[in-house]
Structures are given as structure tokens and as C-alpha cells.
Design an enzyme around this catalytic site. Sequence first.
Site, PDB file in Angstrom:
ATOM      1  N   ARG A 262       0.842  -1.199   0.000  1.00  0.00           N
ATOM      2  CA  ARG A 262       0.000   0.000   0.000  1.00  0.00           C
ATOM      3  C   ARG A 262       0.876   1.248   0.000  1.00  0.00           C
ATOM      4  NH1 ARG A 262      -4.690  -1.821   4.404  1.00  0.00           N
ATOM      5  NH2 ARG A 262      -5.202  -3.778   3.341  1.00  0.00           N
ATOM      6  N   ARG A 277       2.799   1.120  10.216  1.00  0.00           N
ATOM      7  CA  ARG A 277       2.229   1.512   8.919  1.00  0.00           C
ATOM      8  C   ARG A 277       3.314   1.393   7.856  1.00  0.00           C
ATOM      9  NH1 ARG A 277      -2.572   4.066   8.261  1.00  0.00           N
ATOM     10  NH2 ARG A 277      -2.612   4.570  10.485  1.00  0.00           N
ATOM     11  N   GLU A 349      -5.709  -1.192  15.630  1.00  0.00           N
ATOM     12  CA  GLU A 349      -6.393  -2.159  14.770  1.00  0.00           C
ATOM     13  C   GLU A 349      -5.438  -3.264  14.322  1.00  0.00           C
ATOM     14  OE1 GLU A 349      -7.932  -2.597  10.219  1.00  0.00           O
ATOM     15  OE2 GLU A 349      -7.785  -0.576  11.028  1.00  0.00           O
ATOM     16  N   SER A 352      -9.858  -6.460  10.489  1.00  0.00           N
ATOM     17  CA  SER A 352     -11.115  -5.845  10.071  1.00  0.00           C
ATOM     18  C   SER A 352     -11.902  -6.894   9.305  1.00  0.00           C
ATOM     19  CB  SER A 352     -10.829  -4.621   9.195  1.00  0.00           C
ATOM     20  OG  SER A 352     -12.017  -3.899   8.942  1.00  0.00           O
ATOM     21  N   ARG A 391       1.460  -6.472  12.641  1.00  0.00           N
ATOM     22  CA  ARG A 391       0.890  -5.923  13.872  1.00  0.00           C
ATOM     23  C   ARG A 391       0.803  -6.984  14.964  1.00  0.00           C
ATOM     24  NH1 ARG A 391      -3.040  -0.759  12.788  1.00  0.00           N
ATOM     25  NH2 ARG A 391      -1.596   0.294  11.369  1.00  0.00           N
TER      26      ARG A 391
END
Length: 424
Positions: A262, A277, A349, A352, A391
Site C-alpha cells: 500500500r 504503517r 487495529e 477488520s 501488527r
Amino acid sequence: MFDIKWIRENAEAFDAGLKRRGYEASSARLIELDEARRSHITKLQEAQERRNAASKEIGKAKAAKDEDKAQALMQEVAGIKSFIQTGEEKERELTLAVEAALSVIPNLPYDDVPDGEDEADNVELRVVGEKPVLDFEPKEHFELGEAQGGMDFGTAAKMSGSRFVILKGQLARLERAIGQFMIDTHTQEHGYMEVSPPLLVNSTALYGTSQLPKFEEDLFKADSGHYLIPTAEVPLTNLVAGEILAEEDLPLRVSALTYCFRSEAGSAGRDTRGMLRQHQFGKCEMVSVTTPETSLDELERMLGCAEAVLKKLGLHYRVVTLCTGDMGFGARKTYDIEVWLPGQNMYREISSCSVCGDFQARRMNARYRIAGEKQLGHVHTLNGSGVAVGRALIAVLETYQNADGTITVPDVLRPYMNGLEVIG
């Protein structure tokens, strides 16, 4: 993607759903575009009918040796033919205009999704486990990793730029162990079929899962026209693109452990330290394809599968229901799992899980044959991370850190670490 016929018949409900997501009412504009398309198609059909009728009249005129009438009819047919040729091109343009307008409109939330503008309005569903109690000042993951020499951001930046990391030695092995533990759990205990998909996909695949056209800036594009996948949701969901499935073969559950890529557009200044990130990160993805009647139950099941990973790892977390303003573009309802990071002293987070209804299926033309009936229906699609590997690594490092800077390896990971109990 929405059915324009449904929008015409449910304009008020459509606009109300968009308003809940913070978008302007769009039904009138979309219906106007579609009316222009339908009106033009009607004119084309009438022209084709007149061309066919005039062609028959030409034959009759020639049989009656009425050359003047035959010539006049031939000129009329020639004019109609020219109109049809240009008209068919205009029809394609009008159809593309309708599709382009529909393609950038988000999915509508289910009624039980809480209204809100951003993450501050998300609703906590449950908290699982207790926050770890450390009798020393906890460090963040990058402090622990750099102190052990197993986490190198500087060298990664030299060869790739910011938001990359090099893991070495036992930390590299720990990352691999976490990913293998996750895919094994989902395939051996949760009934998902493991898939090893391409990491490069075309624009059609990304359109099908609704990353394109709206979110192109978030993607890495190769000169060949391929895109690096932002999530394995893309190739896994596209397994059913253009297919007609049998109802008895549903639900279809697939999982993949892949790297994801990303660009992190719009995240300048956020999470610049450490691995939170990254442009490249590992993730274990789950995708389910179901009938409309079972998709909400499947969402709860998928959430449970993701939670099981964190429970096995002994990590403290909470589950939140995302509000209308924080949901993803293609989702109708989303649960986030937020893991506790002692070093940051906050929840972040880590997973999801979303149900998309038939939103992606319409874009991909993914259908199923309804048992005992002749008609076809669009499948429902769901996706969830089970979970983000990087994560999870962060959470393990910060949760299982010791005062001397070593890391205790969670019990479930030790078989993947050749029995190693402590790192560092």
C-alpha cells in the site's frame, strides 16, 4: 455497484443510506443519466425497426417497378444505417457514463450499523482478556527490536525509502512463525481452503473488489499495467468473478498468507516510527462467498475465527463495530479488532472483518444458481484479516517483553520456533 433499476424503485432509501455515510443524495442524478441512456436506446430500436421495414418496402417497390420509390427508400435506409452506427457508439458512451457514476458510490450500511463520522463514533462491542501488568516501564516494539539488532529501519530506508523494515535472525523467524501459525489455524481448524494467489493483478480484478477507480492513489502500479495487491482480498474474491456457482457449494471459504502493498497515501506524519504503517506487510486474509440469507451469520463466524488467533496468542484486545463514517467503501457492516499494545499504551487495529452484500458480486458478475429455481442470484462476499502479521508481531513483542529486553515466545508459536522459549 448498484442495480440502477433498484435505485429507480428505491430512490428515497438509496439517498437516505448515502446520507448516513456522509454522501450527497445521488438518485436523481443517476436516474437522469439512465433515462438519457434508455431514451437513446429506444430511438435506436425504432430506427432499426424502420430500417427493416424500409428494406422490405424496397423489394416491393422494385417488384412493382417503381424505381423512384425504391431510390427514395434506399436513401432513407442509408441515412438510418449511418444514424445507427453513430448511435451505437453514443449508446456505449452513455452506458459507460452510468457505470462510471455508479462505480464511485459507496455501499449502503445495514440498519444496525451505528451512525457517526469517524473512529471516535465507533461502538465498543466487547473487551477480551486483561491488559498485561508489567512491573517495569514497557518499551515500544522498535525499541526492543533495534536493541536486539533484529529490526533495521536504516538499511531498509537506504535501499527502499521510508516505511520499510528489515527483520533479522530470531525476529525474522518469529514473523514467519506467526504467519504460519495463522494460516494453519484457519485451514486446519476453521475450514478455510489455503490459496497461494498472484501478488500482481490487473485493473479488472481491482475494479471487482472496488479498489478501483476510487482508490488508485493507494496502489502501487507497475509499468506493465499490473498492480501489486493491497490485500489478498482482491485475488481471493476474484476467484468467483464471472462464475455461476451452485448453491450447494456455498459457503466458499478461502484463506491466503501473502505480502500486501500500500502506498499509504494521505498518511504523511502518521505512525512514522516502527512497523505500524508499512508499504509492505504480511497478512493472513480470509474470504467467504455465501448466499444472501447466510452472509450476516458468516460475518459473526469470520470475526470469531480472527478472534481465535489472538486468544491463542494470549493477546488482550477489544472488538468494535465501525460507524457509518469509518467503514470501508465496499462494506455494509464491519467489525474491527483492536489489540492492546503496552508500549504505546493504547489499542491499535489488527483485524477488520466486513460483509459487502452483493456490492462486489455485481461488479464481478459473480452469481449462483438458486436451488430448485431457474433464476440466478448474486452471491454475497465477505473479507477479513485473520490477522495482520506485522501488527501481531508488534503485539507479541510488546506484550511478552521482559525487563531485560528479552521476549518470551508464546506457547503456540514455540513449535514453529524449534522449541525456542526466549528471544534475545
